[in-house]
Design a protein around this motif. Structure first.
Motif, PDB file in Angstrom:
ATOM      1  N   ALA A 180       0.842  -1.204   0.000  1.00  0.00           N
ATOM      2  CA  ALA A 180       0.000   0.000   0.000  1.00  0.00           C
ATOM      3  C   ALA A 180       0.873   1.249   0.000  1.00  0.00           C
ATOM      4  N   PRO A 181       0.432   2.318  -0.737  1.00  0.00           N
ATOM      5  CA  PRO A 181      -0.807   2.450  -1.501  1.00  0.00           C
ATOM      6  C   PRO A 181      -0.626   2.328  -3.029  1.00  0.00           C
ATOM      7  N   HIS A 182       0.203   1.369  -3.470  1.00  0.00           N
ATOM      8  CA  HIS A 182       0.329   1.086  -4.900  1.00  0.00           C
ATOM      9  C   HIS A 182      -1.054   0.777  -5.491  1.00  0.00           C
ATOM     10  N   ASP A 183      -1.256   1.128  -6.773  1.00  0.00           N
ATOM     11  CA  ASP A 183      -2.537   0.752  -7.361  1.00  0.00           C
ATOM     12  C   ASP A 183      -2.586  -0.766  -7.540  1.00  0.00           C
ATOM     13  N   PRO A 184      -3.777  -1.366  -7.597  1.00  0.00           N
ATOM     14  CA  PRO A 184      -5.107  -0.757  -7.723  1.00  0.00           C
ATOM     15  C   PRO A 184      -5.589  -0.136  -6.410  1.00  0.00           C
ATOM     16  N   LEU A 185      -6.353   0.939  -6.535  1.00  0.00           N
ATOM     17  CA  LEU A 185      -6.913   1.590  -5.360  1.00  0.00           C
ATOM     18  C   LEU A 185      -8.006   0.706  -4.782  1.00  0.00           C
ATOM     19  N   MET A 186      -7.703   0.063  -3.659  1.00  0.00           N
ATOM     20  CA  MET A 186      -8.656  -0.836  -3.014  1.00  0.00           C
ATOM     21  C   MET A 186      -8.534  -0.683  -1.507  1.00  0.00           C
ATOM     22  N   ALA A 187      -9.682  -0.569  -0.835  1.00  0.00           N
ATOM     23  CA  ALA A 187      -9.672  -0.414   0.620  1.00  0.00           C
ATOM     24  C   ALA A 187     -10.985  -0.925   1.198  1.00  0.00           C
ATOM     25  N   TRP A 188     -10.953  -1.198   2.502  1.00  0.00           N
ATOM     26  CA  TRP A 188     -12.166  -1.626   3.195  1.00  0.00           C
ATOM     27  C   TRP A 188     -13.186  -0.476   3.213  1.00  0.00           C
ATOM     28  N   PRO A 189     -14.470  -0.772   3.021  1.00  0.00           N
ATOM     29  CA  PRO A 189     -15.498   0.284   2.983  1.00  0.00           C
ATOM     30  C   PRO A 189     -15.494   1.181   4.214  1.00  0.00           C
ATOM     31  N   GLU A 190     -15.261   0.603   5.412  1.00  0.00           N
ATOM     32  CA  GLU A 190     -15.282   1.430   6.621  1.00  0.00           C
ATOM     33  C   GLU A 190     -14.141   2.442   6.656  1.00  0.00           C
ATOM     34  N   ASP A 191     -13.025   2.117   5.999  1.00  0.00           N
ATOM     35  CA  ASP A 191     -11.913   3.074   5.924  1.00  0.00           C
ATOM     36  C   ASP A 191     -12.192   4.156   4.886  1.00  0.00           C
ATOM     37  N   ILE A 192     -12.775   3.759   3.762  1.00  0.00           N
ATOM     38  CA  ILE A 192     -13.108   4.734   2.714  1.00  0.00           C
ATOM     39  C   ILE A 192     -14.105   5.761   3.239  1.00  0.00           C
ATOM     40  N   LYS A 193     -15.069   5.288   4.033  1.00  0.00           N
ATOM     41  CA  LYS A 193     -16.126   6.150   4.557  1.00  0.00           C
ATOM     42  C   LYS A 193     -15.567   7.335   5.349  1.00  0.00           C
ATOM     43  N   LYS A 194     -14.429   7.144   6.009  1.00  0.00           N
ATOM     44  CA  LYS A 194     -13.813   8.219   6.805  1.00  0.00           C
ATOM     45  C   LYS A 194     -13.417   9.419   5.941  1.00  0.00           C
ATOM     46  N   TYR A 195     -13.143   9.175   4.645  1.00  0.00           N
ATOM     47  CA  TYR A 195     -12.549  10.213   3.801  1.00  0.00           C
ATOM     48  C   TYR A 195     -13.435  10.667   2.650  1.00  0.00           C
ATOM     49  N   LYS A 196     -14.500   9.929   2.390  1.00  0.00           N
ATOM     50  CA  LYS A 196     -15.372  10.292   1.258  1.00  0.00           C
ATOM     51  C   LYS A 196     -15.944  11.688   1.473  1.00  0.00           C
ATOM     52  N   GLY A 197     -15.759  12.546   0.487  1.00  0.00           N
ATOM     53  CA  GLY A 197     -16.242  13.915   0.543  1.00  0.00           C
ATOM     54  C   GLY A 197     -15.215  14.913   1.030  1.00  0.00           C
ATOM     55  N   LYS A 198     -14.147  14.428   1.685  1.00  0.00           N
ATOM     56  CA  LYS A 198     -13.150  15.345   2.244  1.00  0.00           C
ATOM     57  C   LYS A 198     -12.249  15.957   1.169  1.00  0.00           C
ATOM     58  N   TYR A 199     -12.269  15.377  -0.026  1.00  0.00           N
ATOM     59  CA  TYR A 199     -11.382  15.883  -1.075  1.00  0.00           C
ATOM     60  C   TYR A 199     -12.115  16.674  -2.144  1.00  0.00           C
ATOM     61  N   LYS A 200     -13.371  17.027  -1.848  1.00  0.00           N
ATOM     62  CA  LYS A 200     -14.149  17.856  -2.764  1.00  0.00           C
ATOM     63  C   LYS A 200     -13.628  19.293  -2.819  1.00  0.00           C
ATOM     64  N   GLU A 201     -12.756  19.651  -1.877  1.00  0.00           N
ATOM     65  CA  GLU A 201     -12.150  20.995  -1.919  1.00  0.00           C
ATOM     66  C   GLU A 201     -11.214  21.150  -3.104  1.00  0.00           C
ATOM     67  N   GLY A 202     -10.694  20.034  -3.597  1.00  0.00           N
ATOM     68  CA  GLY A 202      -9.899  20.097  -4.819  1.00  0.00           C
ATOM     69  C   GLY A 202      -8.403  20.088  -4.619  1.00  0.00           C
ATOM     70  N   TYR A 203      -7.713  19.915  -5.756  1.00  0.00           N
ATOM     71  CA  TYR A 203      -6.258  19.761  -5.749  1.00  0.00           C
ATOM     72  C   TYR A 203      -5.538  20.955  -5.126  1.00  0.00           C
ATOM     73  N   GLU A 204      -5.928  22.150  -5.571  1.00  0.00           N
ATOM     74  CA  GLU A 204      -5.201  23.352  -5.146  1.00  0.00           C
ATOM     75  C   GLU A 204      -5.260  23.540  -3.638  1.00  0.00           C
ATOM     76  N   VAL A 205      -6.446  23.388  -3.065  1.00  0.00           N
ATOM     77  CA  VAL A 205      -6.644  23.638  -1.631  1.00  0.00           C
ATOM     78  C   VAL A 205      -5.874  22.623  -0.793  1.00  0.00           C
ATOM     79  N   ILE A 206      -5.987  21.344  -1.143  1.00  0.00           N
ATOM     80  CA  ILE A 206      -5.318  20.292  -0.368  1.00  0.00           C
ATOM     81  C   ILE A 206      -3.810  20.433  -0.481  1.00  0.00           C
ATOM     82  N   ARG A 207      -3.331  20.729  -1.678  1.00  0.00           N
ATOM     83  CA  ARG A 207      -1.878  20.858  -1.880  1.00  0.00           C
ATOM     84  C   ARG A 207      -1.312  22.043  -1.086  1.00  0.00           C
ATOM     85  N   GLN A 208      -1.990  23.171  -1.136  1.00  0.00           N
ATOM     86  CA  GLN A 208      -1.518  24.349  -0.410  1.00  0.00           C
ATOM     87  C   GLN A 208      -1.558  24.113   1.093  1.00  0.00           C
TER      88      GLN A 208
END
Length: 387
Positions: A180-208
């Motif tokens: 991990a975290p080499h592709d393929p992107l695969m994870a347990w649903p309960e772990d994905i749920k923690k982060y879903k929606g948190k990256y809607k701010e976009g590349y620029e905001v997260i990178r800065q």
């Protein structure tokens, strides 16, 4: 994995166990790999540049002109164990390791490297079935039970060995080679749920945000420049594209989160065995985050993150993962060759929570360990010359 992908190097991903290692140990800012997995691992294992071992272009043969870390530690009476990825056809049990279980190949389905299981879609796979090894025995195809996930399973192997030797009164060397975290992107649903929606701010905001956190942590000088972005503008994406990109990064973050959880399991075992104070742990990644688009080669049927979907992080988020550096895995720019590195050793490191800027490379591990355990580095081993 990118230079900024764990919390103590700037990330928003929850990595409390790794962060604790850093707070109680040392972080390094100038550690270098070779920008690609199998030559990096060859350097790490042998102390030689991959060109000297024959692992610079091809990897389906023995490591030449070299001893491995397993052979080094075995020469001083250590129990030697390797769990995880090798990306070779040379079985580690022939190269100084008392135990080896894991993935002998490269990229693999995290949930199922083998045949379709009842009640599931066909597992997404790369080429043929991958060579899996359990206690030195190669199995192909290897179809595990449905509770299988590589990151968890690799840790299970290691914990079993540590329990097996808890009364041995011998030192051990454990090489935990997570994929991990080499592709393929695969994870347990309960772990994905923690982060879903948190990256809607976009590349620029997260990178800065990562960049500012890196400076606040002292990993970068206050006047350090952020490299020119190599990602698209988030606002140029459609809402559907934004949702896909958010999901991919959520799965990627979940994979790193699960990696941290498993490192926590290892730390708990060391504590239970009462050897945590005098165990040196070193954490590194074998190359920077990848811009590769492997998913175009596969037919995916299920949701991103599931057993039947082979997705790649690709360029846009890889640029964020490698903050503040340029380019990606496979490039000899800093985004490809720089790795986060943490050293934790309660009994051996006095300058805790320190940041070290000395330039280091993966070839330095062999000579460092040789000195630490007072092991002679041979000119010959098993009747062949050693560089």
């Amino acid at each position: 994995m990118g230079w900024s992908d764990i919390g103590c190097y700037g990330s928003e991903v929850a990595t409390p166990n790794i962060d604790k290692m850093a707070a109680e140990g040392m972080r390094f800012t100038q550690v270098y790999n070779t920008a690609k997995c199998f030559p990096s691992r060859a350097c790490l294992l042998t102390g030689l540049y991959s060109q000297r071992t024959g692992y610079n272009k091809k990897f389906k043969k023995p490591l030449n002109n070299a001893i491995t870390l397993g052979e080094l530690f075995k020469s001083k009476g250590y129990i030697t164990m390797w769990s995880g990825k090798h990306h070779s056809n040379e079985n580690p049990v022939t190269r100084g390791f008392d135990h080896y279980s894991g993935l002998l190949d490269g990229a693999v389905n995290y949930f199922n490297p083998g045949l379709k299981r009842e009640g599931e879609d066909e597992p997404a796979r790369k080429n043929k079935y991958r060579n899996w090894v359990i206690e030195g025995e190669i199995i192909n195809p290897y179809t595990p039970t449905k509770d299988f996930y590589t990151t968890d399973t690799f840790t299970d192997y290691a914990l079993g060995w540590l329990d097996q030797y808890k009364e041995a009164q011998k030192p051990f060397f454990l090489y935990m080679s997570y994929n991990a975290p080499h592709d393929p992107l695969m994870a347990w649903p309960e772990d994905i749920k923690k982060y879903k929606g948190k990256y809607k701010e976009g590349y620029e905001v997260i990178r800065q945000r990562r960049f500012e956190k890196q400076k606040a942590l002292g990993l970068l000088p206050k006047d350090y420049p952020l490299s020119e972005s190599m990602h698209k503008k988030w606002d140029d994406l459609t809402e559907e594209e934004k949702d896909v990109e958010d999901t991919k990064m959520a799965v990627y973050a979940a994979m790193i989160d699960r990696l941290d959880q498993n490192i926590g399991r290892l730390q708990a075992k060391l504590k239970a065995l009462n050897v945590d104070d005098n165990t040196l742990i070193i954490f590194v990644s074998d190359n920077g985050a990848s811009s590769e688009d492997a998913e175009k080669h596969f037919k995916s049927t299920g949701d991103i993150g599931s057993v039947s979907n082979w997705s790649s992080l690709k360029k846009n988020w890889a640029n964020v993962a490698n903050t503040p550096l340029r380019y990606f895995k496979n490039w000899s720019h800093e985004g490809g060759i720089k790795t986060p590195m943490i050293a934790n050793w309660p009994k051996g490191i006095s300058n805790k929570n320190s940041i070290e800027n000395t330039p280091l490379h993966f070839i330095d591990f062999m000579s460092t360990f040789s000195e630490m355990i007072d092991a002679e580095y041979p000119k010959k081993y098993n009747n062949y010359d050693v560089t």
